[in-house]
Design a protein around this motif. Structure first.
Motif, short mmCIF file in Angstrom:
data_model
loop_
_atom_site.label_atom_id
_atom_site.label_comp_id
_atom_site.label_asym_id
_atom_site.label_seq_id
_atom_site.Cartn_x
_atom_site.Cartn_y
_atom_site.Cartn_z
N GLN A 24 0.80 -1.21 0.00
CA GLN A 24 0.00 0.00 0.00
C GLN A 24 0.84 1.27 0.00
O GLN A 24 0.37 2.31 -0.41
N LEU A 25 2.07 1.19 0.45
CA LEU A 25 2.92 2.37 0.49
C LEU A 25 3.33 2.78 -0.91
O LEU A 25 3.63 1.95 -1.75
N ASN A 26 3.35 4.06 -1.14
CA ASN A 26 3.81 4.58 -2.43
C ASN A 26 5.26 5.00 -2.35
O ASN A 26 5.78 5.61 -3.27
N TYR A 27 5.90 4.72 -1.25
CA TYR A 27 7.29 5.09 -1.04
C TYR A 27 7.97 4.01 -0.21
O TYR A 27 7.32 3.17 0.38
N HIS A 28 9.28 4.07 -0.17
CA HIS A 28 10.07 3.13 0.64
C HIS A 28 10.98 3.95 1.54
O HIS A 28 11.62 4.90 1.09
N HIS A 29 11.06 3.58 2.79
CA HIS A 29 11.92 4.30 3.74
C HIS A 29 13.38 4.11 3.36
O HIS A 29 13.79 3.05 2.89
N VAL A 30 14.17 5.12 3.57
CA VAL A 30 15.59 5.09 3.23
C VAL A 30 16.31 4.00 4.03
O VAL A 30 17.31 3.44 3.57
N THR A 53 13.20 9.00 1.99
CA THR A 53 12.68 7.91 1.16
C THR A 53 13.71 7.50 0.12
O THR A 53 14.57 8.31 -0.28
N ILE A 54 13.59 6.27 -0.33
CA ILE A 54 14.48 5.78 -1.38
C ILE A 54 14.23 6.55 -2.67
O ILE A 54 15.15 6.85 -3.41
N GLU A 55 12.97 6.90 -2.91
CA GLU A 55 12.63 7.64 -4.13
C GLU A 55 13.33 8.99 -4.16
O GLU A 55 13.80 9.43 -5.22
N SER A 56 13.43 9.66 -3.02
CA SER A 56 14.10 10.96 -2.99
C SER A 56 15.57 10.83 -3.32
O SER A 56 16.16 11.71 -3.95
N VAL A 57 16.18 9.71 -2.93
CA VAL A 57 17.58 9.46 -3.25
C VAL A 57 17.73 9.11 -4.73
O VAL A 57 18.63 9.58 -5.42
#
Length: 119
Positions: A24-30, A53-57
């Motif tokens: 359900q999450l649209n992001y992944h924690h760093v 978030t991993i996406e921000s990286v």
């Protein structure tokens, strides 16, 4: 009405497994980068620099990431490779988007005037 409230309450109290929550999450924690060979020290440096978030990286430029103290350029490239595996960046040209747009099925409202307004 009481039955409906009980059903809603039951839905809200139903616990989900971590796998279901992850879907359900649209992001992944760093912090998840640790599971893929990135050291905890580097993950903490990313978090302190504001990358939660991993996406921000994955979508950040190498130049901005190189401003994080203690993380070398080689590490940054490795981290971004791992991050992009989590959320692959897909790039398509304008010609590909045009082709996809032309292949789209269009429906009508039954009113030509309204269809012209919507298109």
């Amino acid at each position: 009405q009481l039955e409906q409230m009980d059903e809603v309450e039951e839905e809200l109290t139903t616990e989900e497994t971590p796998e279901e929550e992850e879907k359900q999450l649209n992001y992944h924690h760093v912090q998840d980068l640790q599971n893929h060979g990135i050291s905890i020290a580097d993950v903490n440096r990313l978090a302190k620099a504001g990358y939660c978030t991993i996406e921000s990286v994955a979508f950040e430029s190498c130049k901005k990431l190189s401003g994080i103290s203690g993380v070398s350029e080689v590490k940054i490239k490795t981290i971004q490779e791992v991050a992009r595996q989590y959320c692959p960046c897909t790039f398509s040209t304008a010609a590909q988007e045009l082709q996809a747009r032309q292949n789209m099925v269009q429906i009508t409202t039954g009113s030509t005037a309204l269809d012209n307004l919507l298109n």
